[in-house]
Write a protein that holds these residues in place. Sequence first.
Motif, PDB file in Angstrom:
ATOM      1  N   TYR A 118     -38.698 -15.950 117.821  1.00 43.68           N
ATOM      2  CA  TYR A 118     -39.549 -16.356 118.749  1.00 43.68           C
ATOM      3  C   TYR A 118     -40.922 -16.510 118.433  1.00 43.68           C
ATOM      4  O   TYR A 118     -41.481 -15.557 118.104  1.00 43.68           O
ATOM      5  CB  TYR A 118     -39.534 -15.700 120.225  1.00 43.68           C
ATOM      6  CG  TYR A 118     -38.119 -15.364 120.847  1.00 43.68           C
ATOM      7  CD1 TYR A 118     -37.325 -16.429 121.241  1.00 43.68           C
ATOM      8  CD2 TYR A 118     -37.704 -14.140 120.797  1.00 43.68           C
ATOM      9  CE1 TYR A 118     -36.061 -16.375 121.583  1.00 43.68           C
ATOM     10  CE2 TYR A 118     -36.303 -13.959 121.232  1.00 43.68           C
ATOM     11  CZ  TYR A 118     -35.533 -15.032 121.702  1.00 43.68           C
ATOM     12  OH  TYR A 118     -34.455 -14.969 122.294  1.00 43.68           O
ATOM     13  N   SER A 119     -41.840 -17.709 118.616  1.00 43.09           N
ATOM     14  CA  SER A 119     -43.042 -17.879 118.245  1.00 43.09           C
ATOM     15  C   SER A 119     -43.849 -17.334 118.961  1.00 43.09           C
ATOM     16  O   SER A 119     -43.552 -16.968 120.305  1.00 43.09           O
ATOM     17  CB  SER A 119     -43.214 -19.369 118.210  1.00 43.09           C
ATOM     18  OG  SER A 119     -43.166 -19.952 119.655  1.00 43.09           O
ATOM     19  N   TYR A 120     -45.261 -17.166 118.712  1.00 42.01           N
ATOM     20  CA  TYR A 120     -46.246 -16.367 119.642  1.00 42.01           C
ATOM     21  C   TYR A 120     -46.191 -17.348 120.705  1.00 42.01           C
ATOM     22  O   TYR A 120     -46.417 -16.750 121.926  1.00 42.01           O
ATOM     23  CB  TYR A 120     -47.391 -16.529 118.811  1.00 42.01           C
ATOM     24  CG  TYR A 120     -47.622 -15.314 117.828  1.00 42.01           C
ATOM     25  CD1 TYR A 120     -47.128 -14.182 117.929  1.00 42.01           C
ATOM     26  CD2 TYR A 120     -48.237 -15.670 116.503  1.00 42.01           C
ATOM     27  CE1 TYR A 120     -46.763 -13.134 117.127  1.00 42.01           C
ATOM     28  CE2 TYR A 120     -48.273 -14.694 115.503  1.00 42.01           C
ATOM     29  CZ  TYR A 120     -47.693 -13.333 115.883  1.00 42.01           C
ATOM     30  OH  TYR A 120     -47.629 -12.471 114.828  1.00 42.01           O
ATOM     31  N   TRP A 121     -46.195 -18.643 120.657  1.00 42.68           N
ATOM     32  CA  TRP A 121     -46.597 -19.445 121.948  1.00 42.68           C
ATOM     33  C   TRP A 121     -45.439 -19.370 122.841  1.00 42.68           C
ATOM     34  O   TRP A 121     -45.712 -19.437 124.269  1.00 42.68           O
ATOM     35  CB  TRP A 121     -46.765 -21.010 121.730  1.00 42.68           C
ATOM     36  CG  TRP A 121     -47.919 -21.092 121.011  1.00 42.68           C
ATOM     37  CD1 TRP A 121     -47.997 -21.655 119.609  1.00 42.68           C
ATOM     38  CD2 TRP A 121     -49.249 -20.985 121.369  1.00 42.68           C
ATOM     39  NE1 TRP A 121     -49.578 -21.432 119.206  1.00 42.68           N
ATOM     40  CE2 TRP A 121     -50.317 -21.424 120.363  1.00 42.68           C
ATOM     41  CE3 TRP A 121     -49.832 -20.579 122.648  1.00 42.68           C
ATOM     42  CZ2 TRP A 121     -51.722 -21.214 120.452  1.00 42.68           C
ATOM     43  CZ3 TRP A 121     -51.284 -20.541 122.697  1.00 42.68           C
ATOM     44  CH2 TRP A 121     -52.068 -20.795 121.766  1.00 42.68           C
ATOM     45  N   LEU A 122     -44.219 -18.968 122.521  1.00 45.13           N
ATOM     46  CA  LEU A 122     -43.140 -18.675 123.301  1.00 45.13           C
ATOM     47  C   LEU A 122     -43.070 -17.330 124.082  1.00 45.13           C
ATOM     48  O   LEU A 122     -42.835 -17.330 125.308  1.00 45.13           O
ATOM     49  CB  LEU A 122     -41.712 -18.992 122.489  1.00 45.13           C
ATOM     50  CG  LEU A 122     -40.639 -18.945 123.561  1.00 45.13           C
ATOM     51  CD1 LEU A 122     -40.610 -20.046 124.511  1.00 45.13           C
ATOM     52  CD2 LEU A 122     -39.114 -19.183 122.510  1.00 45.13           C
TER      53      LEU A 122
END
Length: 253
Positions: A118-122
Amino acid sequence: MNNIRKRNYTIDEICILAGQIMLESGAETYRVEDTMNRIAKSFGAEYVESYVTPTAIVFSIDGDEITNTKMKRIEKRGTDLNKITVVNSLSREISEGKWTLQEAYQKLIEVQRAPFVYSYWLQILAATIVSGCFVIMFRGSWVDFIPGMITGGFGYLCFLIIDRIVRVRFFSEFITSAIIGICALLLVYNGFGMEVDKIIIGSVMPLVPGLVITNAIRDLISGHLVSGITKGAEALLTAMAIGSGIAIIIGLF
């Protein structure tokens, strides 16, 4: 990948790498030991002993002539359930005879090098939504739903940034909780919320070490007293950091 194929890897190296990936990803110590032992026995090892703590792995294989014992220190720990699942699946495939030593090591290297799923923004988006929902769950007003989302999302963003700079989780959680307290107070003071306590409670929930607490209890139940007590102390320290940051801000303002 070519560098991996230039040498032959031993059973203990593969087992320790699998254990390292799982432990760094937040797996319970008894699960790590069981996976390492299963992999070793699948490759023909008869006498295997493993001892795992949150900060170290000790693995031993008894052969006909010598006993080979290695230790690996674990310096970072996080939460990545996807990597734990992949390693568990790989260990089952190894038990079925699907992979050789070299192929299994290459697979584990790929898992270790894989970025977080999972990306930081997610993660920030999830923390934002969860914070607002926790405000309502703790019987807060719908008026505080949006302020809770704003405070929780901004707080988690600050946590990710601070954690990369400070590298000491206690201080990153302490500073983040203080920032959350300031944001909640400012929003309520400017008329964008009603109950500071509900907004703060909902916003700090993404920081609460739920997985660590769960693993501590499961390790204690499984008889791994050292690991259980260690993880319990880690969770308690996190709770103290969060509580201290909020208490100081509330006390000052």
